[in-house]
Design a protein around this motif. Sequence first.
Motif, PDB file in Angstrom:
ATOM      1  N   LEU A 198     -19.688  18.041  29.839  1.00 41.11           N
ATOM      2  CA  LEU A 198     -21.062  18.207  30.306  1.00 41.11           C
ATOM      3  C   LEU A 198     -21.178  17.579  31.695  1.00 41.11           C
ATOM      4  O   LEU A 198     -20.752  16.446  31.901  1.00 41.11           O
ATOM      5  CB  LEU A 198     -22.028  17.516  29.340  1.00 41.11           C
ATOM      6  CG  LEU A 198     -21.869  17.879  27.862  1.00 41.11           C
ATOM      7  CD1 LEU A 198     -22.741  16.988  26.991  1.00 41.11           C
ATOM      8  CD2 LEU A 198     -22.225  19.342  27.637  1.00 41.11           C
ATOM      9  N   ARG A 199     -21.752  18.316  32.644  1.00 39.83           N
ATOM     10  CA  ARG A 199     -21.884  17.822  34.012  1.00 39.83           C
ATOM     11  C   ARG A 199     -23.353  17.542  34.313  1.00 39.83           C
ATOM     12  O   ARG A 199     -24.219  18.370  34.039  1.00 39.83           O
ATOM     13  CB  ARG A 199     -21.336  18.840  35.012  1.00 39.83           C
ATOM     14  CG  ARG A 199     -21.370  18.364  36.461  1.00 39.83           C
ATOM     15  CD  ARG A 199     -20.874  19.476  37.393  1.00 39.83           C
ATOM     16  NE  ARG A 199     -20.779  19.025  38.767  1.00 39.83           N
ATOM     17  CZ  ARG A 199     -21.796  19.010  39.631  1.00 39.83           C
ATOM     18  NH1 ARG A 199     -22.998  19.420  39.247  1.00 39.83           N
ATOM     19  NH2 ARG A 199     -21.612  18.585  40.869  1.00 39.83           N
ATOM     20  N   VAL A 200     -23.608  16.388  34.903  1.00 39.79           N
ATOM     21  CA  VAL A 200     -24.968  15.998  35.286  1.00 39.79           C
ATOM     22  C   VAL A 200     -24.928  15.530  36.733  1.00 39.79           C
ATOM     23  O   VAL A 200     -24.154  14.646  37.087  1.00 39.79           O
ATOM     24  CB  VAL A 200     -25.504  14.862  34.403  1.00 39.79           C
ATOM     25  CG1 VAL A 200     -26.971  14.609  34.703  1.00 39.79           C
ATOM     26  CG2 VAL A 200     -25.312  15.179  32.916  1.00 39.79           C
ATOM     27  N   SER A 201     -25.761  16.111  37.581  1.00 42.13           N
ATOM     28  CA  SER A 201     -25.831  15.647  38.960  1.00 42.13           C
ATOM     29  C   SER A 201     -26.586  14.328  39.029  1.00 42.13           C
ATOM     30  O   SER A 201     -27.254  13.935  38.066  1.00 42.13           O
ATOM     31  CB  SER A 201     -26.528  16.697  39.834  1.00 42.13           C
ATOM     32  OG  SER A 201     -27.926  16.723  39.536  1.00 42.13           O
ATOM     33  N   LEU A 202     -26.509  13.663  40.154  1.00 43.96           N
ATOM     34  CA  LEU A 202     -27.226  12.393  40.321  1.00 43.96           C
ATOM     35  C   LEU A 202     -28.736  12.584  40.299  1.00 43.96           C
ATOM     36  O   LEU A 202     -29.485  11.623  40.137  1.00 43.96           O
ATOM     37  CB  LEU A 202     -26.795  11.727  41.634  1.00 43.96           C
ATOM     38  CG  LEU A 202     -25.340  11.219  41.685  1.00 43.96           C
ATOM     39  CD1 LEU A 202     -25.037  10.621  43.041  1.00 43.96           C
ATOM     40  CD2 LEU A 202     -25.090  10.210  40.590  1.00 43.96           C
ATOM     41  N   GLU A 203     -29.179  13.840  40.474  1.00 42.89           N
ATOM     42  CA  GLU A 203     -30.601  14.143  40.399  1.00 42.89           C
ATOM     43  C   GLU A 203     -31.012  14.531  38.981  1.00 42.89           C
ATOM     44  O   GLU A 203     -32.183  14.841  38.727  1.00 42.89           O
ATOM     45  CB  GLU A 203     -30.956  15.272  41.355  1.00 42.89           C
ATOM     46  CG  GLU A 203     -30.831  14.921  42.834  1.00 42.89           C
ATOM     47  CD  GLU A 203     -29.380  14.844  43.282  1.00 42.89           C
ATOM     48  OE1 GLU A 203     -28.538  15.596  42.726  1.00 42.89           O
ATOM     49  OE2 GLU A 203     -29.068  14.019  44.158  1.00 42.89           O
ATOM     50  N   GLY A 204     -30.080  14.520  38.042  1.00 42.47           N
ATOM     51  CA  GLY A 204     -30.408  14.846  36.670  1.00 42.47           C
ATOM     52  C   GLY A 204     -30.299  16.310  36.306  1.00 42.47           C
ATOM     53  O   GLY A 204     -30.756  16.721  35.239  1.00 42.47           O
ATOM     54  N   GLU A 205     -29.699  17.127  37.170  1.00 39.90           N
ATOM     55  CA  GLU A 205     -29.540  18.544  36.866  1.00 39.90           C
ATOM     56  C   GLU A 205     -28.353  18.710  35.926  1.00 39.90           C
ATOM     57  O   GLU A 205     -27.256  18.234  36.185  1.00 39.90           O
ATOM     58  CB  GLU A 205     -29.299  19.338  38.154  1.00 39.90           C
ATOM     59  CG  GLU A 205     -30.482  19.286  39.123  1.00 39.90           C
ATOM     60  CD  GLU A 205     -30.190  20.015  40.407  1.00 39.90           C
ATOM     61  OE1 GLU A 205     -29.047  20.474  40.567  1.00 39.90           O
ATOM     62  OE2 GLU A 205     -31.087  20.101  41.253  1.00 39.90           O
ATOM     63  N   LEU A 206     -28.581  19.408  34.807  1.00 33.41           N
ATOM     64  CA  LEU A 206     -27.556  19.557  33.776  1.00 33.41           C
ATOM     65  C   LEU A 206     -26.741  20.818  34.000  1.00 33.41           C
ATOM     66  O   LEU A 206     -27.292  21.859  34.313  1.00 33.41           O
ATOM     67  CB  LEU A 206     -28.238  19.590  32.410  1.00 33.41           C
ATOM     68  CG  LEU A 206     -29.247  18.463  32.125  1.00 33.41           C
ATOM     69  CD1 LEU A 206     -29.835  18.605  30.752  1.00 33.41           C
ATOM     70  CD2 LEU A 206     -28.554  17.105  32.278  1.00 33.41           C
TER      71      LEU A 206
END
Length: 206
Positions: A198-206
């Motif tokens: 699962l990938r999550v950006s530092l802005e919280g985008e999944l």
Amino acid sequence: MRRLVPIVIVLALAALAPLAAAAAAERGAEEGGLFSLGEGKTVEALADGHEGALWFAGSSEGAEAGNFVGKISSGGKVTEWPLPETSGAPGVGGLARGPEGNMWLTEPSLNEIAWVTPTGKREWLVLPTAGSRPTGIVASPGGFLWVTMEGTNRVAQFEPASASAEEFGFSRASRPTAIAFGSDSALWAVQSESATLLRVSLEGEL
């Protein structure tokens, strides 16, 4: 007199044995070796810490059941502290050095996140959502810690300075566990129910 010569040699070697053992232990600490924490203890997480120390956390069984945290200095000295009120549900998920310098760890069965100062002072907080099961934990740029919530299919961006958190949810089928900060400046979490990440950006985008 000839019969006493072997006895004297044996006694001399016996007297030197503790010194040899101490020297070997010192060499083991310098060259790399085994560090025993005692019977009934299981180390479940490792992380680098202050001044070259390796920090560890885990759980104990038996009369002293509960969680513990400790460190091994660059010189091989082992220091250990028990984590209070953990005897009912021992077990550690992850361990990481926070942006403010403290060591942070998750306790899934207790629904808690704990932190330890470099001198061993321990504090903890209970997560507001029951059954969150905080598991993995990692630091990221910006002064945040990211924690996986295996029980609620979420990851949380936690700010140590204010003790506030923002949660981001995956699908109901997800159970994120271990987490790491990737070379693409994003968070990557293990999905324990399937062979996926699962990938999550530092802005919280999944």
